[in-house]
Design an enzyme around this catalytic site. Structure first.
Site, PDB file in Angstrom:
ATOM      1  N   CYS A   1       0.808  -1.225   0.000  1.00 22.35           N
ATOM      2  CA  CYS A   1       0.000   0.000   0.000  1.00 22.35           C
ATOM      3  C   CYS A   1       0.841   1.276   0.000  1.00 22.35           C
ATOM      4  O   CYS A   1       0.354   2.340  -0.384  1.00 22.35           O
ATOM      5  CB  CYS A   1      -0.946   0.000   1.197  1.00 22.35           C
TER       6      CYS A   1
ATOM      7  N   HIS B   1      -3.416   7.377   1.770  1.00 23.20           N
ATOM      8  CA  HIS B   1      -3.771   6.037   1.310  1.00 23.20           C
ATOM      9  C   HIS B   1      -5.186   5.750   1.790  1.00 23.20           C
ATOM     10  O   HIS B   1      -5.513   5.958   2.968  1.00 23.20           O
ATOM     11  CB  HIS B   1      -2.789   5.014   1.872  1.00 23.20           C
TER      12      HIS B   1
ATOM     13  N   ASN C   1     -10.028  -0.256  -0.561  1.00 28.73           N
ATOM     14  CA  ASN C   1      -8.573  -0.158  -0.476  1.00 28.73           C
ATOM     15  C   ASN C   1      -7.982  -0.706  -1.779  1.00 28.73           C
ATOM     16  O   ASN C   1      -8.000  -1.911  -2.027  1.00 28.73           O
ATOM     17  CB  ASN C   1      -8.075  -0.970   0.724  1.00 28.73           C
TER      18      ASN C   1
END
Length: 323
Positions: free
Chosen positions: A114, A250, A280
């Protein structure tokens, strides 16, 4: 004379299939309300059969090239941040290079889960500052739907597929923090925490495996580490929280996003949030959010933007850029 890596184009791509939270109610002990209350996610996109990470990356890249008003031939390097490349090798970046019809320059992948886009953008900045490239296409692209254990309700409802792309170009600046372009970066990792977020497959097991995550522990690390890396990067640029126009974090979990903003003392109306619509998307989430933020009219030329992310490794970092 100071060289800065200035953003000149941004774009994104999302697969056509939209998966609402309610779809998971058919196969899991979960509900739309349960998912929203714990993550802020309402829906996400899943890639179609035969649609791979490099395909998503190419679509986002084309939109960024159009936004910049340049062609693939004007690019010196491509960096793709991904943990879900089409094959073990070659890199997704070389596949993107070929599909864009770009026969010059070089291309490579960065894998920091990520945090991948922050790592890729920091590397792209270094290439420009060292004179090895004038224009770099930085892409975050993922098909995390292919890593899910569909019986694990704690993880499979959180992730989605997508891609975002940012083009940065070498331009002259004054050397002051009022310059446009990347002003500071900060990267970190700590391998002691590798078991908090990982995939239980790979070369060692000879299978793709599934994503595994200790959600509470990742949450505990996230807010503190994200706020600290943002503060470090801002301080390196001679700036503070009060100078920030937009945080583009993020997009993993709305509670993490809110907690980090609160710790940084930045109000939520100065935070670009897309997690509700995309879930996500790992390394794709920041460039995707940058593109959506510009599209919405939130991010404008001259705005000070802070991006920050944390992912498996653990790896985390931030980039301060004046748009």
């Amino acid at each position: 004379m100071t060289i800065r890596a200035v953003a000149i184009g941004v774009g994104h791509y999302l697969p056509e299939r939209v998966v609402e939270n309610s779809e998971f109610e058919k196969t899991l002990d979960t509900s739309d309300e349960w998912i929203k209350s714990r993550s802020g996610i309402e829906r996400r996109h899943f890639a179609a059969e035969g649609e791979y990470t490099s395909d998503l990356a190419v679509a986002a890249a084309k939109n960024a090239l159009q936004d910049a008003g340049i062609s693939a031939d004007d690019i010196d390097a491509i960096i793709v941040a991904t943990s879900t490349a089409d094959n073990t090798f070659p890199s997704a970046a070389t596949m993107v290079q070929a599909k864009l019809g770009m026969h010059n320059g070089f291309a490579f992948d960065v894998q920091a889960v990520c945090a991948g886009f922050v790592y890729a953008l920091s590397n792209a900045n270094a290439l420009i500052l060292s004179g090895q490239a004038k224009r770099v296409l930085v892409i975050g692209a993922e098909t995390f739907s292919r890593l899910m254990d569909w019986e694990d309700r704690s993880t499979c409802v959180l992730f989605g597929d997508g891609a975002g792309a940012l083009i940065i170009e070498a331009q002259e600046g004054s050397g002051a923090n009022t310059d446009r372009g990347i002003l500071a970066t900060d990267l970190n990792s700590d391998g002691r925490y590798k078991d908090l977020l990982y995939v239980d497959g790979g070369v060692a097991t000879q299978n793709t495996g599934h994503l595994r995550m200790e959600g509470r522990e990742v949450f505990r690390h996230a807010i503190d580490k994200l706020a600290k890396t943002a503060h470090t990067a801002l301080a390196s640029a001679g700036l503070g929280n009060e100078d920030v126009d937009w945080i583009v974090p993020h997009q993993a979990n709305l509670r993490i996003i809110k907690g980090t903003a609160q710790k940084m003392k930045v109000p939520m109306d100065r935070v670009v949030v897309t997690v509700q619509d995309h879930g996500n998307t790992s390394a794709a989430s920041i460039p995707l959010a940058l593109s959506v933020g510009k599209e919405r009219g939130q991010i404008k030329t001259g705005d000070l933007v802070v991006t920050e992310a944390i992912g498996g490794g653990l790896a985390w970092g931030s980039v301060v850029i004046r748009w």
